[in-house]
Enzyme design. Structure first.
Site, mmCIF file in Angstrom:
data_model
loop_
_atom_site.group_PDB
_atom_site.id
_atom_site.type_symbol
_atom_site.label_atom_id
_atom_site.label_comp_id
_atom_site.label_asym_id
_atom_site.label_seq_id
_atom_site.Cartn_x
_atom_site.Cartn_y
_atom_site.Cartn_z
ATOM 1 N N HIS A 197 -34.121 -22.934 -0.965
ATOM 2 C CA HIS A 197 -34.434 -23.765 0.205
ATOM 3 C C HIS A 197 -34.225 -22.955 1.486
ATOM 4 C CE1 HIS A 197 -30.060 -23.853 -0.078
ATOM 5 N NE2 HIS A 197 -30.044 -24.149 1.215
ATOM 6 N N ASP A 199 -32.550 -23.685 5.437
ATOM 7 C CA ASP A 199 -31.722 -24.694 6.117
ATOM 8 C C ASP A 199 -32.486 -25.186 7.348
ATOM 9 O OD1 ASP A 199 -29.753 -24.261 4.229
ATOM 10 O OD2 ASP A 199 -28.570 -22.915 5.492
ATOM 11 N N HIS A 254 -33.001 -19.189 0.486
ATOM 12 C CA HIS A 254 -31.845 -18.745 -0.285
ATOM 13 C C HIS A 254 -31.545 -19.736 -1.394
ATOM 14 C CE1 HIS A 254 -30.515 -21.149 3.186
ATOM 15 N NE2 HIS A 254 -29.470 -21.516 2.472
ATOM 16 N N ARG A 264 -17.222 -20.704 -7.764
ATOM 17 C CA ARG A 264 -17.555 -20.282 -6.399
ATOM 18 C C ARG A 264 -17.234 -21.438 -5.463
ATOM 19 N NH1 ARG A 264 -20.909 -16.946 -3.224
ATOM 20 N NH2 ARG A 264 -22.025 -18.092 -1.607
#
Ligand code: OGA
Ligand code: NI
Length: 333
Positions: A197, A199, A254, A264
């Site tokens: 996507h 941002d 990203h 993570r």
């Protein structure tokens, strides 16, 4: 959970490609502009955000995600609150759980700070401190960028983010280790943590622990892995900044791939304008002969359209000016 239909080929590891920018040096303003043009992505060092503050927030975040599911779902909500697997309301899923919060500390309406941590006051205080500190750094970076672009009024971008009605968000993401990756039945495929996507806001500021997973898409369409660095911040240009620079800066695509062994944890500050802010190419950046590539919209309009789309959609497409190619074609005849 989202499993990719075909194995992802090992991404290029031209890791040195990612620009590393020392923002304590005023001369870095040109490198910042170049990074926004070439990648829409860069890593920032000498940022001035306290290492201790960041570690405390990471600790509190880990504590929160370690709570029993039943407690976390007590703060489930949309758009703010806890969520798991489902991202947005349009069918996107990932190997992730998250907590989304309003990051406007000036707003009269109480921001959502979860009250479920073992020590809720600490969590709330550290979140507030983190937002304040990261916002300050973000404004500094935006001012350097504006200066690097040669815009006289260096607060042109930073004032949008520091507006008392700023629609900024803080997102805490937790990607648990994914056992499925190792399973033979999965055929060695990668599992998507957060689907690809861009941002939508002006700029996003990401800090993660030392677990890899983040990848960015280059201009040639290839993906590269971003080596994690828990002591730095990663910035990515958002759709709104792409529009304001009339396409000169790239809103970087990203994604995050799940990891089979380590969790993570990432925290992302999405610096957004106020809902009524008009988003359009800045005339001070345009020459007389330049055409506006985008129709003007308000942040509120764009945000609604982003909320109604899938993660991987090209959300800016519907705001591209249709006349452009037509005119260019006519010129060629
Ligand atoms: C996001 C995002 C990356 C990460 O939340 O928009 O891109 O590492 N997250 O969690
Ligand atoms: Ni993102």
């Amino acid at each position: 959970m989202a499993v990719l239909s075909k194995p992802i080929t090992e991404p290029k590891s031209e890791l040195s490609l990612i620009p590393v920018i020392d923002i304590s040096n005023p001369e870095s303003k040109y490198a910042l502009v170049k990074a926004c043009e070439d990648f829409g992505f860069f890593k920032v060092i000498n940022h001035g955000v306290s290492t201790e503050l960041v570690s405390v927030l990471e600790h509190e975040t880990v504590e929160f995600f370690s709570l029993p599911k039943s407690e976390k779902t007590q703060v489930a909500g949309y758009p703010f609150g806890y969520g798991s697997r489902t991202i947005g309301r349009n069918g996107d899923v990932g190997w992730v759980e998250y907590l989304l919060m309003n990051a406007n500390l000036d707003s009269g309406s109480a921001p959502l700070f979860p009250g479920l941590s073992q020590n809720p006051a600490t969590f709330r205080n550290v979140l507030e401190e983190y937002i304040t500190s990261v916002r300050k750094m973000t404004c500094h970076v935006l001012e350097m960028i504006t200066d690097g672009l040669g815009i006289k009024q260096t607060n042109t971008l930073s004032k949008l983010v520091s507006d008392q009605n700023t629609d900024s968000i803080l997102r805490l993401n937790h990607y648990p280790p994914c056992p499925l990756i190792k399973k033979k039945t999965n055929g060695g495929k990668n599992v998507i943590g957060f689907g690809e996507h861009t941002d939508p806001q002006i700029i996003s500021v990401l800090r993660s622990n030392n677990t890899c997973g983040l990848q960015i898409n280059l201009a040639d369409g290839s993906w590269i892995s971003v080596p994690p660095d828990h002591s730095s911040f990663f910035f990515n240009v958002g759709d709104s900044l792409q529009v304001m620079t009339n396409g000169r800066f790239k809103s970087v695509r990203h994604r995050v791939l799940a990891n089979c062994k380590k969790s993570r944890v990432s925290m992302i500050y999405f610096a957004g304008p106020s809902l009524t802010q008009r988003i359009a190419p800045l005339t001070c950046l345009m020459d007389k002969e330049d055409e506006m590539l985008y129709e003007e919209f308000t942040w509120s309009e764009y945000r609604s359209s982003a909320y109604n789309s899938r993660l991987s959609d090209n959300r800016l497409q519907q705001f591209e000016r249709k006349t452009i190619n037509h005119n260019k074609l006519l010129l060629k005849i």
